[in-house]
Enzyme design. Structure first.
Site, PDB file in Angstrom:
ATOM      1  N   CYS A 286       0.788  -1.233   0.000  1.00 10.16           N
ATOM      2  CA  CYS A 286       0.000   0.000   0.000  1.00 10.16           C
ATOM      3  C   CYS A 286       0.827   1.293   0.000  1.00 10.16           C
ATOM      4  CB  CYS A 286      -1.021  -0.011   1.136  1.00 10.16           C
ATOM      5  SG  CYS A 286      -0.463  -0.724   2.677  1.00 10.16           S
ATOM      6  N   HIS A 462      -8.259  -0.688   0.362  1.00  6.16           N
ATOM      7  CA  HIS A 462      -7.311  -1.785   0.141  1.00  6.16           C
ATOM      8  C   HIS A 462      -8.125  -3.061  -0.039  1.00  6.16           C
ATOM      9  CE1 HIS A 462      -4.086   0.558   2.492  1.00  6.16           C
ATOM     10  NE2 HIS A 462      -5.225   1.142   2.856  1.00  6.16           N
TER      11      HIS A 462
END
Length: 596
Positions: A286, A462
């Site tokens: 991420c 995510h």
């Protein structure tokens, strides 16, 4: 089933309920400890824990306790169940409790008691001569346990810390009926046969080497399987509007400090120094995805931006936690990050849920869903967490998808939806996840220009579908027992010439099939045809083509199917129709079909 609670009350639970099963297995664990103390009075009892399939108890024996001792202990346990000992509970003050454990020479129990708050009552449970700490529900009488089995001996550090002494951990299971135990043991034997580590070795898919613990080696057939999954992943993500990216495997430590991972995940990170600057080998993708988003100015017209990445990540796992492909130190995460405006949140989450649902159905997995809420250690405001949690709830409810709440198990930066798939043996695996994040965009100063011409903060989502590609492969190997569907089989067709005379015919047919995209191979060994067929069956190959004089003269093939047996001789067009029908009924990639 009557279960005794900490407050002294007796309550009725079904034997297969979570509370009833916990009480049943905990009592069985205490019966194990009682049997051990009868047989080996010098042994020290550390602690009992119930697990999904039963229980374990840790002991300090002072000698090398091996599997050879289990039968004797199990015999003594059955004797204790036959004694129908009632379970009694009572309370002592901390000092009295310490004196009792001192008299009974149980130093591990004394250490646990000292860790209790001063002045807190210590609850004990007694069955016959045996006394133990009350650590959870128990059944009322040892005689209620009608069937038990000790299954494994392993090592375990006291309190799970490597600096502490290594103890002996004995695993077992117990049931109220003998038939339940027989069913369980049959299931365990089936699991042994399907163990992905065993099948991975036998089918030539992957290898685990001493030189690289937790770092798998994929063999040619394993790479075929991995690439098929990768191709499928790329196809569905391209269809859903994801742009694929790739981010570096190593990035400066400062990046991870900004993201918050350094504070919350440091112990799982590998660190290296380059030119006197600390770099982290990425444990997740991420922060790199965030840098890609920030690499150019963004406008509301671009949102939502969906970026997918098959990112190779590394995480430090203790050697005792490693388990085949299921728990590794290096794996490929099928990550994606979606950057969106607030009004797009619900629709984007719904889109991801639909995608995960499609994928799991493709592989034949039923699943259930959990919504995990804010953990104790977290970042961000109460308002952000409430908005994020409501966003996940709204998407689930608009899709009319049942879910349960898992309090306090969210990521440190946001709540999440976890997907727990169920394999062919009824085991559950947490694979897919959706995490809604207000924090990383703020920490990295991510922005986009809104319709009003002003700067706005995007919301970040995510998500993974497979989770870890390697772990998903391990699950698939066990789910199918190595018998992959035709589209996933590393070898789809095995050509078996009955003697060396027909090897030329087999090789020419192999070239023809390979040109058409069919994965096939020739067994050219100088072995009898019966042996070759048995070997192909052990390799779980979907189709076998037997080739001899008759087949060569007729330009035909004799076909055997993995689970259907002998389909007889047929011309190549007829085989093509059978192959294509099966392939196209399940093939998500819609590749070339076999045509003569």
């Amino acid at each position: 089933m009557k279960v005794s609670e900490k407050d002294g009350s007796i309550r009725d639970y079904a034997s297969n309920s979570e509370r009833g099963r916990e009480g049943f297995c905990r009592t069985a664990g205490h019966i194990l400890a009682q049997a051990v103390k009868r047989l080996y009075p010098e042994a020290k009892c550390a602690g009992c824990q119930t697990v999904e399939e039963g229980f374990y108890y840790d002991f300090d024996f002072g000698f090398d306790f091996t599997m050879d001792y289990l039968a004797l202990v199990e015999k003594e346990m059955k004797k204790i169940t036959g004694e129908n000992l009632p379970l009694k509970r009572y309370a002592l003050g901390q000092q009295e409790a310490l004196e009792l454990m001192g008299q009974r020479q149980e130093p591990y129990k004394a250490e646990l008691i000292r860790e209790q708050h001063s002045g807190e009552e210590i609850i004990f449970c007694q069955q016959g001569e045996y006394i133990d700490l009350w650590e959870g529900p128990q059944v009322a009488n040892t005689g209620l346990i009608k069937a038990l089995k000790l299954t494994l001996v392993a090592g375990a550090y006291w309190k799970g810390k490597e600096e502490n002494k290594m103890l002996t951990r004995i695993y077992g299971t117990a049931f109220p009926k003998a038939g339940d135990l027989e069913e369980y043991l049959a299931r365990i034997e089936e699991a042994r046969k399907r163990d992905h580590r065993r099948l991975g070795r036998e089918l030539g898919l992957f290898a685990l080497m001493e030189e690289g613990p937790g770092f798998p080696f994929f063999l040619p057939k394993g790479m075929v399987l991995k690439n098929l999954l990768t191709d499928y992943w790329r196809q569905i993500h391209k269809r859903e509007g994801y742009a694929e990216i790739s981010t570096p495997i190593m990035l400066e430590k400062s990046l991870w400090e900004t993201s918050g991972h350094w504070e919350h995940y440091r112990e799982n990170m590998y660190v290296s120094t380059i030119d006197e600057i600390d770099f982290v080998i990425k444990p997740m993708n991420c922060p790199g995805g965030m840098l890609v988003y920030k690499s150019q100015p963004r406008s509301y017209r671009e949102l939502p931006i969906r970026m997918g990445e098959l990112g190779l990540v590394h995480r430090h796992e203790k050697s005792g936690a490693l388990h085949g492909l299921m728990r590794l130190r290096m794996f490929t995460q099928d990550d994606a990050h979606i950057f969106m405006a607030k009004e797009q949140v619900t629709d984007e989450i719904k889109g991801v849920i639909r995608l995960i649902d499609e994928v799991y159905k493709r592989f034949g997995f039923p699943y259930h869903v959990e919504l995990s809420t804010r953990p104790e250690e977290s970042i961000g405001s109460d308002e952000d967490w409430e908005l994020a949690t409501d966003g996940l709830k709204n998407a689930l409810e608009e899709l009319d998808m049942p879910y349960s709440i898992n309090e306090g198990d969210g990521a440190f930066y946001g709540p999440k939806i976890d997907f727990h798939l169920v394999d062919s043996m009824g085991r559950t695996w947490q694979c897919g996840t959706i995490q809604l994040d207000f924090q990383l965009p703020a920490r990295f100063g991510a922005e986009y220009t809104g319709i009003d011409g002003r700067k706005h903060r995007p919301i970040m989502l995510h998500r993974v579908v497979f989770g870890s590609m390697e772990r998903f492969m391990g699950i698939l190997i066990e789910h199918y027992g190595g018998k992959f569907p035709l589209w996933l089989s590393p070898v789809q067709v095995k050509l078996l010439p009955i003697s060396e005379r027909f090897l030329s015919y087999a090789c020419s047919l192999e070239k023809e099939l390979s040109r058409l995209g069919i994965r096939c191979e020739v067994d050219s060994r100088a072995e009898k045809i019966g042996y070759k067929i048995r070997e192909a069956q052990l390799d779980r190959v979907p189709y076998m083509l037997i080739l001899g004089q008759k087949e060569e003269e007729n330009n035909s093939v004799s076909v055997r199917k993995r689970d259907s047996g002998d389909l007889g001789e047929m011309d190549r067009d007829a085989f093509a129709e059978i192959f294509n029908t099966e392939l196209l009924s399940a093939e998500p990639l819609k590749g070339e079909s076999y045509e003569n």
